[in-house]
Design a protein around this motif. Structure first.
Motif, PDB file in Angstrom:
ATOM      1  N   SER A   1       0.809  -1.203   0.000  1.00  0.00           N
ATOM      2  CA  SER A   1       0.000   0.000   0.000  1.00  0.00           C
ATOM      3  C   SER A   1       0.844   1.255   0.000  1.00  0.00           C
ATOM      4  O   SER A   1       0.319   2.350  -0.016  1.00  0.00           O
ATOM      5  CB  SER A   1      -0.926   0.007   1.221  1.00  0.00           C
ATOM      6  N   GLY A   2       2.178   1.138   0.029  1.00  0.00           N
ATOM      7  CA  GLY A   2       3.034   2.299   0.054  1.00  0.00           C
ATOM      8  C   GLY A   2       3.092   2.975  -1.306  1.00  0.00           C
ATOM      9  O   GLY A   2       2.703   2.411  -2.330  1.00  0.00           O
ATOM     10  N   TYR A   3       3.613   4.198  -1.296  1.00  0.00           N
ATOM     11  CA  TYR A   3       3.719   4.979  -2.522  1.00  0.00           C
ATOM     12  C   TYR A   3       5.185   5.207  -2.858  1.00  0.00           C
ATOM     13  O   TYR A   3       6.044   5.215  -1.982  1.00  0.00           O
ATOM     14  CB  TYR A   3       3.003   6.319  -2.359  1.00  0.00           C
ATOM     15  N   GLN A   4       5.443   5.408  -4.128  1.00  0.00           N
ATOM     16  CA  GLN A   4       6.774   5.741  -4.596  1.00  0.00           C
ATOM     17  C   GLN A   4       6.739   7.140  -5.199  1.00  0.00           C
ATOM     18  O   GLN A   4       5.740   7.532  -5.822  1.00  0.00           O
ATOM     19  CB  GLN A   4       7.252   4.722  -5.635  1.00  0.00           C
ATOM     20  N   TYR A   5       7.845   7.865  -5.033  1.00  0.00           N
ATOM     21  CA  TYR A   5       7.877   9.259  -5.457  1.00  0.00           C
ATOM     22  C   TYR A   5       9.074   9.514  -6.369  1.00  0.00           C
ATOM     23  O   TYR A   5      10.171   8.980  -6.141  1.00  0.00           O
ATOM     24  CB  TYR A   5       7.947  10.171  -4.221  1.00  0.00           C
TER      25      TYR A   5
ATOM     26  N   GLY B   1       3.695  10.891  -7.671  1.00  0.00           N
ATOM     27  CA  GLY B   1       3.407   9.962  -6.598  1.00  0.00           C
ATOM     28  C   GLY B   1       2.656   8.784  -7.179  1.00  0.00           C
ATOM     29  O   GLY B   1       1.588   8.967  -7.789  1.00  0.00           O
ATOM     30  N   VAL B   2       3.184   7.574  -7.019  1.00  0.00           N
ATOM     31  CA  VAL B   2       2.615   6.386  -7.666  1.00  0.00           C
ATOM     32  C   VAL B   2       2.258   5.355  -6.610  1.00  0.00           C
ATOM     33  O   VAL B   2       3.047   5.069  -5.701  1.00  0.00           O
ATOM     34  CB  VAL B   2       3.625   5.771  -8.662  1.00  0.00           C
ATOM     35  N   GLY B   3       1.048   4.771  -6.715  1.00  0.00           N
ATOM     36  CA  GLY B   3       0.632   3.750  -5.761  1.00  0.00           C
ATOM     37  C   GLY B   3      -0.663   3.089  -6.183  1.00  0.00           C
ATOM     38  O   GLY B   3      -1.287   3.464  -7.184  1.00  0.00           O
ATOM     39  N   ASP B   4      -1.070   2.078  -5.430  1.00  0.00           N
ATOM     40  CA  ASP B   4      -2.303   1.357  -5.717  1.00  0.00           C
ATOM     41  C   ASP B   4      -3.517   2.203  -5.342  1.00  0.00           C
ATOM     42  O   ASP B   4      -3.521   2.849  -4.289  1.00  0.00           O
ATOM     43  CB  ASP B   4      -2.348   0.038  -4.943  1.00  0.00           C
TER      44      ASP B   4
ATOM     45  N   PRO C   1      -3.185  13.644   1.446  1.00  0.00           N
ATOM     46  CA  PRO C   1      -2.170  14.431   2.174  1.00  0.00           C
ATOM     47  C   PRO C   1      -0.799  13.758   2.198  1.00  0.00           C
ATOM     48  O   PRO C   1       0.227  14.424   2.010  1.00  0.00           O
ATOM     49  CB  PRO C   1      -2.772  14.549   3.585  1.00  0.00           C
ATOM     50  N   GLU C   2      -0.788  12.444   2.422  1.00  0.00           N
ATOM     51  CA  GLU C   2       0.479  11.709   2.446  1.00  0.00           C
ATOM     52  C   GLU C   2       1.169  11.764   1.089  1.00  0.00           C
ATOM     53  O   GLU C   2       2.392  11.973   1.003  1.00  0.00           O
ATOM     54  CB  GLU C   2       0.216  10.253   2.834  1.00  0.00           C
ATOM     55  N   VAL C   3       0.396  11.575   0.015  1.00  0.00           N
ATOM     56  CA  VAL C   3       0.981  11.542  -1.323  1.00  0.00           C
ATOM     57  C   VAL C   3       1.517  12.919  -1.704  1.00  0.00           C
ATOM     58  O   VAL C   3       2.639  13.041  -2.229  1.00  0.00           O
ATOM     59  CB  VAL C   3      -0.057  11.049  -2.345  1.00  0.00           C
ATOM     60  N   VAL C   4       0.734  13.971  -1.456  1.00  0.00           N
ATOM     61  CA  VAL C   4       1.180  15.323  -1.799  1.00  0.00           C
ATOM     62  C   VAL C   4       2.445  15.676  -1.025  1.00  0.00           C
ATOM     63  O   VAL C   4       3.403  16.224  -1.590  1.00  0.00           O
ATOM     64  CB  VAL C   4       0.065  16.344  -1.525  1.00  0.00           C
TER      65      VAL C   4
ATOM     66  N   GLY D   1       4.666  13.620   0.161  1.00  0.00           N
ATOM     67  CA  GLY D   1       5.757  12.833  -0.384  1.00  0.00           C
ATOM     68  C   GLY D   1       6.292  13.413  -1.679  1.00  0.00           C
ATOM     69  O   GLY D   1       7.509  13.388  -1.928  1.00  0.00           O
ATOM     70  N   ILE D   2       5.410  13.948  -2.518  1.00  0.00           N
ATOM     71  CA  ILE D   2       5.843  14.565  -3.770  1.00  0.00           C
ATOM     72  C   ILE D   2       6.606  15.857  -3.501  1.00  0.00           C
ATOM     73  O   ILE D   2       7.690  16.091  -4.041  1.00  0.00           O
ATOM     74  CB  ILE D   2       4.631  14.837  -4.686  1.00  0.00           C
TER      75      ILE D   2
END
Length: 202
Positions: A20-24, A166-169, A181-184, A186-187
């Motif tokens: 479930s984590g995201y990559q940036y 920001g890339v994720g499922d 909020p987490e994705v923004v 992280g970007i």
């Protein structure tokens, strides 16, 4: 074999729950001097995706605006230094997992056979069935991958000076929105403008 398939299915669920984590990622212009920018304004989001709604749109803009303001930029609609826009892309993908398959020989105890006077042993001694790898079970799991792209554009020359990804499922829409909020954040952490130090209260 049935037990192995059940184990593979359980392992697949565990792996998917941990994905479930995201990559940036980010790219930037080597000619841009990021310290000179002071103001920004929003460009309308391109109407190219059916995967977001007004709630997501508002949340993304609020989070990005707050993140830029923490970095010393001010929202200003008249002659801003930077123009900001975002794009959402969603693709259907498939993950492939290869789980090893074993057969087990009978549970025979192999006695160690001495080779010399120092007591070296030739056979590996064990008392339980010894697994032997014979192949793999292929399991494919479809999923939906979402990408949030944030662009900073210099208004005077209309050139993109920075782009963050920001890339994720995004299989769960409610969770995808709650993760904004987490994705923004992280970007924007990849933006070459450091947040301002917190103001000390007297």
């Amino acid at each position: 074999m049935k037990k192995l398939n059940l184990f593979a299915a359980a392992l697949l669920i565990a792996i998917l729950s941990g994905c479930s984590g995201y990559q940036y990622y980010s790219i930037k212009s080597t000619k841009a001097s990021f310290n000179k920018y002071r103001t920004f304004a929003w460009l309308p989001a391109p109407d190219s995706s059916r995967y977001y709604n007004d709630i997501a749109d508002e949340k993304i803009k609020d989070e990005v605006t707050g993140g830029l303001e923490k970095r010393g930029l001010s929202l200003q609609t008249e002659r801003p230094d930077l123009l900001v826009r975002y794009t959402i892309q969603v693709k259907d993908r498939v993950r492939t997992y290869n789980y090893p398959t074993y057969v087990y020989s009978p549970g025979v105890i192999y006695r160690g056979v001495a080779r010399n006077r120092y007591g070296r042993y030739f056979y590996y001694g064990f008392g339980r069935p010894f697994p032997v790898y014979v192949g793999g079970d292929i399991v494919q799991a479809p999923y939906r991958e979402g990408t949030l792209i944030i662009d900073l554009i210099e208004r005077q020359n209309h050139q993109v000076i920075w782009r963050g990804y920001g890339v994720g499922d995004v299989d769960n829409p409610e969770r995808a929105i709650s993760d904004i909020p987490e994705v923004v954040e992280g970007i924007l952490k990849r933006l070459p403008i450091e947040p301002l130090p917190p103001v000390k209260r007297l």
